[in-house]
Enzyme design. Structure first.
Site, PDB file in Angstrom:
ATOM      1  N   ASP A  36     -11.032 -11.583   7.511  1.00 35.65           N
ATOM      2  CA  ASP A  36     -10.047 -11.369   8.212  1.00 35.65           C
ATOM      3  C   ASP A  36     -10.078 -10.258   9.153  1.00 35.65           C
ATOM      4  OD1 ASP A  36      -6.748 -11.778   8.401  1.00 35.65           O
ATOM      5  OD2 ASP A  36      -6.728 -10.706   5.882  1.00 35.65           O
TER       6      ASP A  36
ATOM      7  N   LYS B 100      -3.416   0.102  -3.433  1.00 38.00           N
ATOM      8  CA  LYS B 100      -2.623  -0.801  -3.266  1.00 38.00           C
ATOM      9  C   LYS B 100      -2.756  -1.344  -4.100  1.00 38.00           C
ATOM     10  CE  LYS B 100      -5.070  -4.740  -0.696  1.00 38.00           C
ATOM     11  NZ  LYS B 100      -6.310  -5.200   0.352  1.00 38.00           N
TER      12      LYS B 100
ATOM     13  N   VAL C  87       0.763  -1.626  -0.094  1.00 37.56           N
ATOM     14  CA  VAL C  87      -0.120   0.050  -0.079  1.00 37.56           C
ATOM     15  C   VAL C  87       0.731   0.936   0.469  1.00 37.56           C
ATOM     16  CG1 VAL C  87      -1.548   1.244   1.067  1.00 37.56           C
ATOM     17  CG2 VAL C  87      -1.690  -1.318   1.197  1.00 37.56           C
TER      18      VAL C  87
END
Ligand code: ADP
Ligand code: MG
Ligand code: MG
Length: 347
Positions: free
Chosen positions: A166, A64, A51
């Site tokens: 996540d 990103k 990033v």
């Protein structure tokens, strides 16, 4: 409250928003943005890419850049942002996605708002300490973002329910103003109650092992049941709550240095076997510091956290319940803070 950058991107003069994309940014504008951005400085690195802080028309943006092997992650993150209604103060704001290149060379990028304070993990490791008010506010805002993801919105534009898959302090960013937004939707899956489908059908073991819920570690999670996926998000969220509490300054006690959950037992990138032994067999959870129980506010956060990391997934609080609990705490804390200040003033 909109920042000027978002305003200018979402409403470029003379362009019609006809793409129907959830972000409201037509593809042609996205391509233009991607071409015009210059990358200035690397700010972060994850498993899927790097990033950068970039600049687009004199405004900071985050770029990103996905590793060439991670096209699936780029495609998933881009399509969620493009096809779903994803504008929420506590979800990282999307600006553009593009894939370009010819021959053997392609570059996949995702451009979002840039948050100079970085991830919650970086913020907690680097900031001196948090007040109780800051702590509740950070957690409440993160819970709002997660509850928004988990909730299906029917209508047009609407959004399917999303399980993040996540959740961890590195995938939550801190915005200036001390609120969080949820980032990194590279593993997220959608669920629509209309057809009852989970898209894509996820593998069991995916995400960050340190944050895996017991049912992922012992393979008892049913990946065909959407609710099970959000329950695993809630377990991971509880670990984030614990990390945040570490840095909270309470009266008569010092905050504890920041560390990752289970860091005393699990090295970097622990194996599933090790995590299974800790979390399932030994039923270990991060240690609750005694001084957290000295304030009614932090005790309430501890109670909520322990309900979210229970072994039995169906007994955990939902993100909506957690959001409500933290909203009540935030409101009551602000009231007591104002009363305290008024009382001080009266003395
Ligand atoms: P990956 O999918 O590779 O894990 P992430 O989207 O999680 O990538 O980003 C990796 C890291 O980059 C984050 O942990 C954070 O430190 C930083 N980062 C990501 N997006 C931003 C942003 N919009 N502003 C500032 N920092 C960011
Ligand atoms: Mg990440
Ligand atoms: Mg990711």
């Amino acid at each position: 409250q909109q920042e000027p950058m978002t305003q200018s991107l979402y409403s470029p003069p003379g362009l019609e928003f006809s793409s129907g994309s959830g972000s409201g940014v037509p593809k042609i504008v996205q391509r233009t943005i991607a071409k015009e951005v210059c990358h200035l400085q690397a700010v972060g690195r994850g498993r899927f890419g790097e990033v950068w802080r970039g600049e687009w028309r004199h405004e900071d943006v985050a770029v990103k850049v996905f590793y060439s092997t991670e096209e699936a992650s780029w495609a998933r993150e881009s399509s969620i942002y493009e096809q779903c209604l994803m504008r929420h103060e506590n979800v990282l704001a999307f600006l553009a996605s593009d894939i370009c290149g010819t021959g053997g060379w392609t570059q996949m990028v995702l451009i979002t708002e840039y948050h100079p304070l970085g991830s919650l993990h970086d913020f907690l490791s680097q900031q001196p300490v948090l007040t109780l008010g800051n702590t509740i506010r950070l957690l409440f805002s993160a819970a709002k973002g997660l509850a928004f993801l988990h909730t299906e919105i029917c209508g047009s534009p609407g959004k399917p329910a999303l399980a993040h898959r996540d959740i961890k302090s590195r995938n939550i960013l801190v915005k200036t103003g001390g609120v969080c937004c949820i980032a990194d939707l590279g593993l997220a899956v959608r669920y629509s109650s209309i057809n009852g489908m989970i898209d894509p059908s996820p593998p069991l073991v995916q995400g960050t092992k340190r944050y895996f819920a017991p049912e992922i570690l012992d393979s008892s999670l049913d990946t065909r049941c959407f609710e099970s996926l959000t329950q695993a998000d809630m377990y991971a969220f509880a670990l984030v709550v614990w990390e945040t509490l570490l840095r909270c300054r309470l009266p008569d006690s010092d905050p504890v240095p920041y560390r990752l959950p289970f860091s005393e037992h699990a090295p970097n990138d622990p194996s599933v076997e090790l995590m299974q032994s800790l979390v399932c067999e030994q039923a270990l959870r991060p240690t609750v510091c005694q001084h957290w129980l000295t304030s009614s506010y932090s005790s309430a956060v501890v109670e909520m956290m322990t309900e979210c990391w229970q072994h039995r997934a169906s007994a955990r609080l939902t993100s909506l319940r957690v959001k409500k609990c933290l909203r009540d705490l935030d409101e009551s804390f602000r009231r007591s803070d104002v009363q305290g200040a008024e009382a001080d003033g009266n003395c």
